[in-house]
Design an enzyme around this catalytic site. Sequence first.
Site, PDB file in Angstrom:
ATOM      1  N   GLU A 162      -5.924  -0.501  -2.071  1.00  0.00           N
ATOM      2  CA  GLU A 162      -4.891  -1.448  -2.516  1.00  0.00           C
ATOM      3  C   GLU A 162      -5.103  -2.029  -3.922  1.00  0.00           C
ATOM      4  O   GLU A 162      -5.051  -3.240  -4.112  1.00  0.00           O
ATOM      5  CB  GLU A 162      -4.777  -2.596  -1.500  1.00  0.00           C
ATOM      6  CG  GLU A 162      -4.445  -2.107  -0.096  1.00  0.00           C
ATOM      7  CD  GLU A 162      -4.319  -3.243   0.922  1.00  0.00           C
ATOM      8  OE1 GLU A 162      -4.601  -4.404   0.577  1.00  0.00           O
ATOM      9  OE2 GLU A 162      -3.935  -2.955   2.053  1.00  0.00           O
ATOM     10  N   GLU A 267      -2.913   4.508   8.174  1.00  0.00           N
ATOM     11  CA  GLU A 267      -2.843   3.262   8.967  1.00  0.00           C
ATOM     12  C   GLU A 267      -1.463   3.148   9.597  1.00  0.00           C
ATOM     13  O   GLU A 267      -0.793   2.129   9.493  1.00  0.00           O
ATOM     14  CB  GLU A 267      -3.135   2.048   8.071  1.00  0.00           C
ATOM     15  CG  GLU A 267      -4.470   2.145   7.357  1.00  0.00           C
ATOM     16  CD  GLU A 267      -4.836   0.885   6.567  1.00  0.00           C
ATOM     17  OE1 GLU A 267      -4.218  -0.173   6.765  1.00  0.00           O
ATOM     18  OE2 GLU A 267      -5.764   0.989   5.739  1.00  0.00           O
TER      19      GLU A 267
HETATM   20  C1  XIL Z   1      -6.490  -5.424   8.983  1.00  0.00           C
HETATM   21  C2  XIL Z   1      -7.109  -5.440  10.367  1.00  0.00           C
HETATM   22  O1  XIL Z   1      -6.342  -4.621  11.210  1.00  0.00           O
HETATM   23  C3  XIL Z   1      -7.170  -6.853  10.916  1.00  0.00           C
HETATM   24  O2  XIL Z   1      -7.896  -6.882  12.144  1.00  0.00           O
HETATM   25  C4  XIL Z   1      -7.847  -7.786   9.896  1.00  0.00           C
HETATM   26  O3  XIL Z   1      -7.781  -9.113  10.384  1.00  0.00           O
HETATM   27  C5  XIL Z   1      -7.166  -7.688   8.549  1.00  0.00           C
HETATM   28  O4  XIL Z   1      -7.157  -6.333   8.115  1.00  0.00           O
HETATM   29  N1  XIL Z   1      -4.576  -2.674   5.108  1.00  0.00           N
HETATM   30  C6  XIL Z   1      -5.857  -2.235   5.344  1.00  0.00           C
HETATM   31  C7  XIL Z   1      -6.552  -2.643   6.592  1.00  0.00           C
HETATM   32  O5  XIL Z   1      -6.374  -1.435   4.556  1.00  0.00           O
HETATM   33  O6  XIL Z   1      -7.937  -2.764   6.415  1.00  0.00           O
HETATM   34  C8  XIL Z   1      -6.002  -3.907   7.174  1.00  0.00           C
HETATM   35  O7  XIL Z   1      -6.609  -4.128   8.433  1.00  0.00           O
HETATM   36  C9  XIL Z   1      -4.485  -3.828   7.282  1.00  0.00           C
HETATM   37  C10 XIL Z   1      -3.846  -3.624   5.925  1.00  0.00           C
END
Ligand code: XIL
Length: 376
Positions: A162, A267
């Site tokens: 990101e 994701e």
């Molecule tokens: C999220 C997790 O799922 C949560 O449990 C945590 O509280 C916050 O992070 N982008 C990403 C992930 O790259 O690491 C994130 O994961 C969601 C957004």
Amino acid sequence: MDRKTLFPLLFAALFSGAAAPLAGQDAPLPPLKEAAKGKFLIGTAVNDWQMAHPDAPEARLISRHFNAIVAENCMKCQSIHPEEDRYDFRAADRVVRFGEENGMFVVGHCLIWHSQLAPWFCKDESGQPVSAEVLRRRMKEHIQTVVSRYRGRVKGWDVVNEALLEDGSYRRTPFYEILGEEFIPLAFRYAHEADPEAELYYNDYGMDVPGRRDAVVRLIRQLKSQGIRIDAVGMQGHMDLDYPTLERFEQSIRAFAAEGVKVMVTEWDMSALPFVTHSANISDTAAYRRGIDPYPDGLPDSVSRRWNGRMRQFYDLFVRHADVITRVNVWGLSDKDSWKNNFPVHGRHDYPLLFDRSLQPKPFVRRLLEEAAAGK
Ligand code: XIL
């Protein structure tokens, strides 16, 4: 065959497979990884509880259906490296071991990210930003310690997460403020030195947005022109019922693939709730209002149908691009564990994943498994 043998067999045949399933019984259907075989790896994010309870139904469902895993949180800087002179590898070790024991492709997430960053990382004792030299040294030490611990075992790393914004500019993170654009190539170099065999990825959300898409393309070109290894672009794939369009998502798949890297959907989840924000930046939260949590007791059929139809459309899109998409990874196992229940609003009831709160496959998943069973 006598009646004692025949009856149970007939009963099992009637209530398994394509017919309406009995609650809790998807055993006769093949696993998801079978359905995705020859197309791409199918992975999930795993949480600490699941890894600490390998005999619980959740962990069993994970090893049955998926052939790739990534830690949802425990490899992030604040968890694995909470203080400058202290690492905590316990949870991460469990993920890697679980993956190995189940013959899975283990992905590391993530090395350099502005969120869930240990508070000490970019600051000195008085809370001021460290110098470029100190940050370079800390990045190198962090990346090389983590990557070399799992050398040969974690097969691919989200090296930078990101870092780019929708208008194509760099996000103003401490890494960028202190080091400028250099922090990305540096992170990739350090990771490659620590494990020359590991695949290295750039990962981001909102990858369908043209400004970010173009910036990622520029980044790939820049890394390649400097002779730096980058194997794939990770498209996070946090979606909802209206966003993104298939067309724009597909344009980005094509754009990244044209640069000679692999594409991974890293994701994947699809919120079924009203829109609040398309950001996946975990600090962009909103206050809870009843109207934005409309389905606390279950998803209405009409919404469920829309959700399943759209998930299937995206799955089919991924299959059409299976020559470049090498992994499709969902962000969690079941709706009860999804981060979307608490993001961007805390305490909602969302329905974004492949398995429901009772660990049953959603209709579109069941359909995929039935098609695999029928050899389609
Ligand atoms: C999220 C997790 O799922 C949560 O449990 C945590 O509280 C916050 O992070 N982008 C990403 C992930 O790259 O690491 C994130 O994961 C969601 C957004």
